[in-house]
Design a protein around this motif. Structure first.
Motif, short mmCIF file in Angstrom:
data_model
loop_
_atom_site.label_atom_id
_atom_site.label_comp_id
_atom_site.label_asym_id
_atom_site.label_seq_id
_atom_site.Cartn_x
_atom_site.Cartn_y
_atom_site.Cartn_z
N LYS A 2 0.81 -1.16 0.01
CA LYS A 2 -0.06 -0.02 -0.04
C LYS A 2 0.81 1.43 0.06
O LYS A 2 0.58 2.13 -0.70
CB LYS A 2 -1.04 0.21 1.28
CG LYS A 2 -1.98 1.04 1.32
CD LYS A 2 -2.94 0.98 2.50
CE LYS A 2 -1.92 0.97 3.92
NZ LYS A 2 -2.96 1.05 4.90
N GLN A 3 1.98 1.20 0.68
CA GLN A 3 2.70 2.19 0.82
C GLN A 3 3.48 2.86 -0.56
O GLN A 3 3.68 3.90 -0.92
CB GLN A 3 4.12 2.17 1.90
CG GLN A 3 3.39 2.09 3.46
CD GLN A 3 2.74 3.62 3.67
OE1 GLN A 3 3.41 4.39 3.48
NE2 GLN A 3 1.61 3.54 4.53
N LEU A 5 2.24 1.93 -3.33
CA LEU A 5 1.45 1.74 -4.68
C LEU A 5 1.51 2.81 -5.72
O LEU A 5 1.52 2.80 -6.98
CB LEU A 5 0.35 1.48 -3.89
CG LEU A 5 -0.87 1.34 -5.19
CD1 LEU A 5 -0.83 0.39 -5.92
CD2 LEU A 5 -2.31 1.26 -4.69
N PRO A 6 1.56 4.04 -5.00
CA PRO A 6 1.61 5.34 -5.90
C PRO A 6 2.80 5.89 -6.74
O PRO A 6 2.94 6.48 -7.28
CB PRO A 6 0.95 6.30 -5.19
CG PRO A 6 1.46 6.18 -3.73
CD PRO A 6 1.38 4.40 -3.51
N PHE A 7 3.98 5.07 -6.04
CA PHE A 7 5.34 5.43 -6.73
C PHE A 7 5.96 4.57 -7.69
O PHE A 7 7.03 4.64 -8.16
CB PHE A 7 6.21 5.55 -5.30
CG PHE A 7 5.81 6.37 -4.29
CD1 PHE A 7 5.70 7.84 -4.59
CD2 PHE A 7 5.30 6.02 -3.05
CE1 PHE A 7 5.03 8.75 -3.62
CE2 PHE A 7 4.70 6.78 -2.18
CZ PHE A 7 4.61 8.02 -2.20
N LEU A 8 5.34 3.42 -7.89
CA LEU A 8 5.73 2.37 -8.82
C LEU A 8 4.94 1.99 -9.89
O LEU A 8 3.83 1.70 -9.74
CB LEU A 8 6.13 1.21 -7.98
CG LEU A 8 7.57 1.06 -7.07
CD1 LEU A 8 7.67 -0.24 -6.38
CD2 LEU A 8 8.65 1.68 -7.91
N LEU A 9 5.45 1.93 -11.10
CA LEU A 9 4.90 1.65 -12.43
C LEU A 9 5.51 0.51 -12.92
O LEU A 9 6.62 0.62 -13.27
CB LEU A 9 4.46 2.82 -13.28
CG LEU A 9 4.05 2.27 -14.54
CD1 LEU A 9 2.33 1.93 -14.36
CD2 LEU A 9 3.66 3.58 -15.45
N LYS A 270 12.92 -14.34 -1.95
CA LYS A 270 13.11 -12.90 -2.31
C LYS A 270 12.36 -12.71 -3.29
O LYS A 270 11.64 -11.38 -3.40
CB LYS A 270 14.52 -12.64 -2.45
CG LYS A 270 15.41 -12.74 -1.19
CD LYS A 270 17.13 -12.66 -2.04
CE LYS A 270 18.04 -12.55 -0.48
NZ LYS A 270 19.43 -12.30 -0.88
N ILE A 271 12.24 -13.50 -4.38
CA ILE A 271 11.30 -13.25 -5.68
C ILE A 271 9.77 -13.09 -5.10
O ILE A 271 9.10 -12.34 -5.56
CB ILE A 271 11.38 -14.28 -6.56
CG1 ILE A 271 12.68 -14.18 -7.29
CG2 ILE A 271 10.53 -14.31 -7.71
CD1 ILE A 271 13.44 -15.19 -8.29
N ASP A 272 9.31 -13.83 -4.19
CA ASP A 272 8.14 -14.03 -3.72
C ASP A 272 7.83 -12.79 -2.82
O ASP A 272 6.69 -11.96 -3.32
CB ASP A 272 7.66 -15.13 -2.78
CG ASP A 272 7.64 -16.51 -3.56
OD1 ASP A 272 7.35 -16.56 -4.76
OD2 ASP A 272 7.78 -17.58 -2.78
N VAL A 277 5.22 -6.94 -2.83
CA VAL A 277 5.22 -5.61 -2.62
C VAL A 277 4.93 -5.21 -4.01
O VAL A 277 4.11 -3.95 -4.18
CB VAL A 277 6.58 -5.55 -2.32
CG1 VAL A 277 6.73 -3.80 -2.07
CG2 VAL A 277 6.90 -6.07 -0.81
N VAL A 278 5.61 -5.33 -5.25
CA VAL A 278 5.37 -4.67 -6.59
C VAL A 278 4.71 -5.81 -7.37
O VAL A 278 5.15 -6.76 -7.87
CB VAL A 278 6.51 -4.47 -6.99
CG1 VAL A 278 6.72 -3.79 -8.48
CG2 VAL A 278 7.61 -3.62 -6.25
N ASN A 279 3.47 -5.50 -7.59
CA ASN A 279 2.78 -6.48 -8.73
C ASN A 279 1.67 -5.75 -9.52
O ASN A 279 1.94 -4.35 -9.80
CB ASN A 279 1.71 -7.43 -7.67
CG ASN A 279 0.91 -6.62 -6.61
OD1 ASN A 279 0.12 -5.64 -7.22
ND2 ASN A 279 0.66 -7.19 -5.49
N GLN A 280 0.75 -6.16 -10.30
CA GLN A 280 0.13 -5.76 -11.28
C GLN A 280 -0.67 -4.65 -10.86
O GLN A 280 -1.25 -3.88 -11.32
CB GLN A 280 -0.71 -6.81 -11.92
CG GLN A 280 0.32 -7.70 -12.58
CD GLN A 280 0.75 -7.26 -13.75
OE1 GLN A 280 1.95 -6.80 -13.59
NE2 GLN A 280 0.61 -7.65 -15.15
N GLN A 281 -0.93 -4.57 -9.43
CA GLN A 281 -2.09 -3.37 -8.94
C GLN A 281 -1.20 -2.06 -8.81
O GLN A 281 -1.87 -1.09 -8.53
CB GLN A 281 -2.33 -3.80 -7.60
CG GLN A 281 -3.27 -5.02 -7.69
CD GLN A 281 -3.69 -5.51 -6.35
OE1 GLN A 281 -3.81 -4.66 -5.47
NE2 GLN A 281 -4.27 -6.80 -6.11
#
Length: 328
Positions: A2-3, A5-9, A270-272, A277-281
């Protein structure tokens, strides 16, 4: 999640390259030789208790000793010749015992990973002599071409000398490691991509694992593995990238029952975590509700309801650190 979310694409390769062929990962296991097992047992008896005592300490000397022990075990997974050098008492004693059997420490029979690499190359059609090799006009076209990655330059030497030169002399190869000057590296890449007569390109992960276009190969073999899974992923994507027309097969040589299995388990974990943290959402601020955005500015140190453990009888998903699997 959630933290951040707005910073990563996140844009996946599969989303923008519809014509990119698939990448298939396979683990290729081999068993320890008798000499490797004996050295592992001796090391455990001599160093096991000392390492356990040092594991609880936080000083620089104990950490350095633990790191050296890990390096020893990684080298031993490759070949006993990497941990026993001429001049060492254990080397001389072992050589005398093996000489009676008509063998030596440097013999590939004591390094199953090298024989497994040879078998894997032959299975891929590399190193097989088909047709009339006496005909000077005969130029064999191999079905596959391979990139072979090692972590250590010493292991790369062993692969080149023991596997390619001794066991598979018909295989033509190039080499790219830290000893190659930076201004000459692109020439080697261009030669490998443009000349199909070269079957194999030997690389170290640190030098050849990033920024190179090696789509001339469709097979990637990892003889050693990095603690950081992203480095190995970057290395295998030297072949699986724009311009690749064939299916890319990735083989990871793993010595069964050793530290290498623990490294691969840690890689999966580590991959999991990264995928969680970084996924399609991670689509950006436009997809977030107002209350979600405002919640990001909440600096309260109290544990929120979402962060509290569930105690009402519902089970939570947890990740097993050893296997990287999600368990109940």
């Amino acid at each position: 999640h959630k933290q951040v979310l707005p910073f990563l694409l996140r844009r996946l390769k599969e989303e923008v390259l519809n014509d990119l062929p698939p990448k298939i990962l396979q683990n290729y296991y081999c068993d320890c030789s008798d000499l490797q097992k004996k050295l592992f047992e001796d090391f455990q008896k001599k160093q096991g208790k000392k390492l356990q005592d040092e594991a609880g300490r936080d000083d620089k000397e104990s950490k350095q000793h633990i790191f050296q022990a890990l390096q020893y075990m990684r080298k031993l997974c490759n070949s006993p010749a990497m941990v026993m050098k001429p001049g060492m008492p254990v080397y001389e004693e072992t050589q005398k015992i093996l000489a009676k059997r008509g063998s030596s420490v440097e013999d590939v029979v004591h390094a199953p990973k090298l024989t497994a690499l040879k078998d894997l190359l032959v299975d891929c059609g590399i190193g097989t002599d088909d047709g009339d090799s006496n005909d000077p006009l005969y130029q064999p076209i191999k079905p596959h071409r391979a990139l072979i990655f090692c972590q250590m330059k010493e292991m790369l030497d062993m692969v080149q000398n023991k596997v390619l030169k001794e066991m598979l002399p018909s295989v033509s190869h190039l080499r790219l490691d830290g000893s190659v000057e930076a201004n000459k590296r692109q020439d080697i890449v261009n030669k490998f991509n443009s000349d199909p007569s070269y079957d194999v390109l030997l690389l170290t992960t640190s030098v050849g694992g990033l920024g190179l276009n090696l789509t001339g190969a469709d097979t990637v073999i990892f003889v050693e593995h990095d603690w950081n899974p992203q480095k190995d992923l970057q290395a295998m994507d030297r072949a699986h990238r724009i311009g690749q027309k064939k299916v890319v097969n990735v083989y990871r040589l793993i010595t069964r029952g050793t530290l290498e299995e623990k490294i691969m388990s840690l890689q999966r974990f580590k991959i999991d975590v990264a995928s969680t943290v970084v996924n399609q959402q991670n689509a950006g601020l436009s997809t977030m509700d107002t209350d979600q955005i405002l919640d990001l500015f909440n600096i309260s140190t109290e544990t929120s309801a979402a962060e509290k453990p569930q105690v009402d009888g519902r089970e939570e998903d947890m990740v097993d650190i050893e296997t990287g699997d999600v368990v109940r």
